[in-house]
Write a protein that holds these residues in place. Sequence first.
Motif, PDB file in Angstrom:
ATOM      1  N   SER A 110      13.706   7.965   6.669  1.00 30.59           N
ATOM      2  CA  SER A 110      14.248   7.217   7.811  1.00 30.59           C
ATOM      3  C   SER A 110      14.927   5.921   7.389  1.00 30.59           C
ATOM      4  O   SER A 110      15.486   5.217   8.235  1.00 30.59           O
ATOM      5  N   GLY A 111      14.877   5.613   6.107  1.00 28.70           N
ATOM      6  CA  GLY A 111      15.548   4.425   5.610  1.00 28.70           C
ATOM      7  C   GLY A 111      14.639   3.251   5.316  1.00 28.70           C
ATOM      8  O   GLY A 111      15.116   2.170   4.951  1.00 28.70           O
ATOM      9  N   TYR A 112      13.331   3.434   5.467  1.00 27.19           N
ATOM     10  CA  TYR A 112      12.399   2.361   5.168  1.00 27.19           C
ATOM     11  C   TYR A 112      12.262   2.171   3.664  1.00 27.19           C
ATOM     12  O   TYR A 112      12.425   3.112   2.879  1.00 27.19           O
ATOM     13  N   SER A 113      11.932   0.941   3.268  1.00 19.69           N
ATOM     14  CA  SER A 113      11.555   0.697   1.879  1.00 19.69           C
ATOM     15  C   SER A 113      10.162   1.263   1.639  1.00 19.69           C
ATOM     16  O   SER A 113       9.428   1.579   2.586  1.00 19.69           O
ATOM     17  N   PHE A 114       9.785   1.376   0.351  1.00 18.69           N
ATOM     18  CA  PHE A 114       8.476   1.946   0.056  1.00 18.69           C
ATOM     19  C   PHE A 114       7.359   1.065   0.597  1.00 18.69           C
ATOM     20  O   PHE A 114       6.372   1.565   1.154  1.00 18.69           O
ATOM     21  N   LEU A 115       7.501  -0.258   0.452  1.00 15.63           N
ATOM     22  CA  LEU A 115       6.469  -1.165   0.950  1.00 15.63           C
ATOM     23  C   LEU A 115       6.335  -1.055   2.461  1.00 15.63           C
ATOM     24  O   LEU A 115       5.226  -1.061   3.008  1.00 15.63           O
ATOM     25  N   ARG A 116       7.459  -0.929   3.154  1.00 17.12           N
ATOM     26  CA  ARG A 116       7.426  -0.764   4.605  1.00 17.12           C
ATOM     27  C   ARG A 116       6.808   0.587   4.967  1.00 17.12           C
ATOM     28  O   ARG A 116       6.088   0.716   5.964  1.00 17.12           O
ATOM     29  N   VAL A 137      -0.846  -3.591   0.867  1.00 25.37           N
ATOM     30  CA  VAL A 137       0.296  -4.337   1.403  1.00 25.37           C
ATOM     31  C   VAL A 137       0.012  -5.831   1.377  1.00 25.37           C
ATOM     32  O   VAL A 137       0.882  -6.637   1.020  1.00 25.37           O
ATOM     33  N   ALA A 138      -1.207  -6.220   1.742  1.00 23.81           N
ATOM     34  CA  ALA A 138      -1.569  -7.642   1.732  1.00 23.81           C
ATOM     35  C   ALA A 138      -1.482  -8.212   0.328  1.00 23.81           C
ATOM     36  O   ALA A 138      -0.999  -9.341   0.126  1.00 23.81           O
ATOM     37  N   GLU A 139      -1.925  -7.452  -0.668  1.00 19.60           N
ATOM     38  CA  GLU A 139      -1.834  -7.930  -2.050  1.00 19.60           C
ATOM     39  C   GLU A 139      -0.380  -8.075  -2.480  1.00 19.60           C
ATOM     40  O   GLU A 139      -0.027  -9.039  -3.172  1.00 19.60           O
ATOM     41  N   SER A 140       0.477  -7.131  -2.071  1.00 25.47           N
ATOM     42  CA  SER A 140       1.904  -7.229  -2.399  1.00 25.47           C
ATOM     43  C   SER A 140       2.537  -8.452  -1.750  1.00 25.47           C
ATOM     44  O   SER A 140       3.364  -9.141  -2.364  1.00 25.47           O
ATOM     45  N   ASN A 141       2.141  -8.739  -0.521  1.00 23.95           N
ATOM     46  CA  ASN A 141       2.682  -9.919   0.166  1.00 23.95           C
ATOM     47  C   ASN A 141       2.220 -11.219  -0.492  1.00 23.95           C
ATOM     48  O   ASN A 141       2.871 -12.257  -0.346  1.00 23.95           O
ATOM     49  N   GLU A 147       3.322  -1.886  -7.979  1.00 26.32           N
ATOM     50  CA  GLU A 147       2.671  -0.940  -8.888  1.00 26.32           C
ATOM     51  C   GLU A 147       1.234  -1.353  -9.159  1.00 26.32           C
ATOM     52  O   GLU A 147       0.323  -0.513  -9.168  1.00 26.32           O
ATOM     53  N   GLN A 148       1.007  -2.648  -9.375  1.00 26.18           N
ATOM     54  CA  GLN A 148      -0.348  -3.134  -9.650  1.00 26.18           C
ATOM     55  C   GLN A 148      -1.236  -3.013  -8.418  1.00 26.18           C
ATOM     56  O   GLN A 148      -2.423  -2.685  -8.527  1.00 26.18           O
ATOM     57  N   ALA A 149      -0.680  -3.272  -7.245  1.00 24.08           N
ATOM     58  CA  ALA A 149      -1.463  -3.143  -6.014  1.00 24.08           C
ATOM     59  C   ALA A 149      -1.907  -1.694  -5.803  1.00 24.08           C
ATOM     60  O   ALA A 149      -3.040  -1.443  -5.365  1.00 24.08           O
TER      61      ALA A 149
END
Length: 213
Positions: A110-116, A137-141, A147-149
């Motif tokens: 649908s066009g979302y990024s992987f994080l989204r 997601v919280a760790e990425s933010n 990759e580490q998250a």
Amino acid sequence: IQNRRERDFLPFVTQMLERRSLGERLQIELIRAGLKIRPSEYLGLIVLSTVVLGLSGFLLPGYRFAVPVFAVLGFCWPQVMVKSLIGGRMRRFDNQLPDSLTLIASSLRSGYSFLRAIQVVGHEMPDPISEEFRRAVAESNLGVPTEQALLRMVERMPSYDLDLAVTAVNIQLQVGGNLAQILDTIATTIRERVRNQREIAALTAEGKLSGWV
């Protein structure tokens, strides 16, 4: 972060555990079980259960020899409960993983990024898988590489299927490719393997029962 803001009822035990790797191992076990308590509180529960059940042996006239037995039961009971919670939560996680991978693949198309896309899983899927993806997601933010998250999520939830999916995702994030198609393939493989395992279990159930009898 939320746990750190809560009041610590056993701060001296927490400080002792922070100096050793035991505290980190216990924290991972509690996260796997879905329990939002500190390792120090878990150890305090073990001590309390040991003392209470051990002293309850004195309430049995003529059975004072049972005091050590009750104490051992009190020591083992919280650990058995945590192991049971871990097993149940891991089974629910594995059952939810194929649908989560399919949802991520659909979101990518649908066009979302992987994080989204993994954020969608955190909002749309039930616990426990939504809780783990929300944590990733919280760790990425907070600045942790995606990759580490994901690798940390595998550490918290040691699932073979999750490890396979995370390995494929991390490779594709580095070299590129059709990640949605790969996730669909992994989800289909997991579903087929689970279906085969259930068929085998159904076919061997009578033989196992006969063996127990």
